[in-house]
Design an enzyme around this catalytic site. Structure first.
Site, mmCIF file in Angstrom:
data_model
loop_
_atom_site.group_PDB
_atom_site.id
_atom_site.type_symbol
_atom_site.label_atom_id
_atom_site.label_comp_id
_atom_site.label_asym_id
_atom_site.label_seq_id
_atom_site.Cartn_x
_atom_site.Cartn_y
_atom_site.Cartn_z
ATOM 1 N N ARG A 84 0.839 -1.202 0.000
ATOM 2 C CA ARG A 84 0.000 0.000 0.000
ATOM 3 C C ARG A 84 0.874 1.252 0.000
ATOM 4 N NH1 ARG A 84 -1.464 1.909 4.595
ATOM 5 N NH2 ARG A 84 -2.016 -0.074 5.554
ATOM 6 N N ASP A 144 -7.796 18.263 -14.697
ATOM 7 C CA ASP A 144 -8.064 16.909 -15.190
ATOM 8 C C ASP A 144 -7.651 16.863 -16.665
ATOM 9 O OD1 ASP A 144 -9.241 14.574 -16.222
ATOM 10 O OD2 ASP A 144 -10.922 14.670 -14.812
ATOM 11 N N LYS A 166 -8.598 5.719 -19.526
ATOM 12 C CA LYS A 166 -8.914 6.225 -20.856
ATOM 13 C C LYS A 166 -7.684 6.115 -21.755
ATOM 14 C CE LYS A 166 -12.695 6.948 -18.607
ATOM 15 N NZ LYS A 166 -13.032 8.213 -17.991
ATOM 16 N N TYR A 186 -16.706 16.301 -16.041
ATOM 17 C CA TYR A 186 -17.064 14.888 -15.980
ATOM 18 C C TYR A 186 -18.129 14.644 -14.909
ATOM 19 C CZ TYR A 186 -16.393 9.875 -15.260
ATOM 20 O OH TYR A 186 -16.594 8.537 -15.121
HETATM 21 C C1 LIG Z 1 -13.458 8.605 -16.687
HETATM 22 C C2 LIG Z 1 -13.098 9.942 -16.177
HETATM 23 C C3 LIG Z 1 -12.852 10.155 -14.818
HETATM 24 C C4 LIG Z 1 -13.027 9.056 -13.770
HETATM 25 O O1 LIG Z 1 -12.131 8.020 -13.951
HETATM 26 P P1 LIG Z 1 -12.424 6.470 -13.566
HETATM 27 O O2 LIG Z 1 -11.163 5.793 -13.970
HETATM 28 O O3 LIG Z 1 -13.625 6.048 -14.346
HETATM 29 O O4 LIG Z 1 -12.672 6.429 -12.111
HETATM 30 C C5 LIG Z 1 -12.482 11.427 -14.413
HETATM 31 N N1 LIG Z 1 -12.360 12.431 -15.302
HETATM 32 C C6 LIG Z 1 -12.601 12.260 -16.618
HETATM 33 C C7 LIG Z 1 -12.452 13.418 -17.535
HETATM 34 C C8 LIG Z 1 -12.972 11.016 -17.097
HETATM 35 O O5 LIG Z 1 -13.211 10.865 -18.405
#
Ligand SMILES: *Cc1c(COP(=O)(O)O)cnc(C)c1O
Length: 383
Positions: A52, A175, A200, A104
């Site tokens: 961890r 982000d 992604k 998001y």
């Molecule tokens: C998918 C996504 C998230 C969240 O990520 P997870 O891996 O699904 O928890 C946050 N920000 C954006 C822009 C995303 O496309």
């Protein structure tokens, strides 16, 4: 690591944090599925003690992510939301945060829970710096940004927002999921914290969920590292291995996503059944000039509006054969979805409409298939 400073992106993707394995010279980073590590002797811990707190496979990924974002410290999390939740715990009751009003859906849902913990959140259009200034309070601690936004592809001027924040001593969080560090590096524009859903583009193969945070500042890194360990939000070794494997082709994939998506966007813009295409690479995008300034590509995800409202939008969704009807984005395969009833359904309807998420809106994540097949698929589905 010295290679952070002297090598280019494609080289870093393959090598940063990934020297041949010290034990046997394995060229690929080994997976270390172990919870704990033996001490070398009494009072002599090795470089890792408990997974961890740290794990060699995760360390390789974290070092690579830091190098790609031109940061100094990287952290890998079990999901993008785990990374964001870890950031959210940096704020105390009484703190205030200004958040982009177009982001998001899951982030929106998470930040809504901050209100319950007495952290005040104001949603502001960060494209309007006067509106940002007007929203600031003595208790404001941070600005939370997404650019381009999901799904309407609006951009925030990252350098301008970072400068405003620096003048006021505020933290900036960006982000960067939609473009990946291959097309946009917010830390270079003055942003303090970059957060990702590595689910992604960074992993890119739709076979793992993961998240990341990258920073330059040592104090921030210490705080985030403490929270990652204290909360236990870290990514498992096997998943770190998958993300590292995906990263090796990030540059190639992003080039292909970008090329395919731009070609489809141009094609859609000429299609009589499409009323509007939201793609920052098109001259019709209101922030096209900003896109050219702060991004080196446009990514593979964008949205468009179908004439005839939800009925026609649903007909398109039901007719496609190469595109898959699914949430998420950034994988090698093309996906199509309806933000109004799928990804953004947890956003209150009036906020959804204000964000431009209307029933005629379709979002696509363009994969790396042959673009001619993708266009033929859309053409047949719209006919
Ligand atoms: C998918 C996504 C998230 C969240 O990520 P997870 O891996 O699904 O928890 C946050 N920000 C954006 C822009 C995303 O496309």
């Amino acid at each position: 690591m010295s290679q952070n400073n002297c090598k280019r992106f494609k080289t870093l993707a393959i090598h940063a944090g990934q020297p041949p394995d010290a034990a046997y010279g394995a060229v690929m980073t080994p997976i270390y599925p172990t919870s704990t590590f033996a001490f070398r002797g009494v009072g002599q811990p090795g470089p890792f003690d408990y997974s961890r707190s740290g794990n060699p496979t995760r360390k390789a990924l974290e070092t690579c992510l830091a190098a790609l974002e031109s940061g100094t410290f990287g952290f890998a999390f079990g999901t993008g939301m785990a990374a964001e939740a870890t950031l959210a715990t940096m704020f105390e009751p009484g703190d205030h945060m200004v958040v982009h009003n177009d982001l998001y859906g899951g982030t929106y849902r998470l930040l809504a829970t901050l209100g319950e913990r007495r952290v005040a959140v104001d949603y502001v259009d960060l494209r309007d710096l006067d509106a940002v200034r007007a929203a600031l309070r003595p208790s404001t601690r941070a600005l939370w940004i997404e650019s381009p936004t999901n799904p309407c592809m609006n951009l925030v001027d990252l350098a301008a927002v970072a400068q405003l924040a620096r003048e006021r001593g505020l933290l900036t969080i960006c982000d960067n999921t939609f473009l990946s560090p291959y097309f946009q590096r917010p830390l270079e524009l003055g942003i303090d914290i970059v957060v990702h859903s590595t689910t992604k583009y960074i992993n890119g193969h739709s076979d793992v969920v993961g998240g990341a945070i990258v920073v330059r500042d040592a104090g921030l890194a210490e705080r985030i590292g403490f929270l990652q360990n204290a909360l236990g939000t870290c990514e498992a070794p096997f998943d770190c291995f998958l993300v590292l494997r995906g990263i090796k082709t990030l540059a190639l994939r992003m080039e292909e996503h970008n090329r395919n998506a731009l070609e489809i966007a141009r094609w859609l813009e000429r299609h009589p059944k499409i009323s509007r295409v939201h793609h920052p690479g098109l001259p019709s995008h209101p922030q096209h000039a900003l896109a050219l300034r702060q991004m080196t590509g446009f990514g593979g995800t964008f949205s468009f509006r179908v004439r005839g409202g939800q009925e026609e939008a649903f007909r398109l969704l039901g007719n496609v054969k190469v595109f898959t009807l699914a949430e998420s984005l950034g994988g090698v395969e093309s996906l199509i979805e309806h933000p109004y009833t799928m990804t953004h359904v947890s956003v209150p309807p009036e906020v959804r409409e204000a964000m431009g998420i209307t029933p005629d809106l379709i979002r696509i994540s363009v994969g790396i298939e042959d673009v001619a097949d993708l266009i033929e698929d859309l053409e047949a589905a719209l006919a």
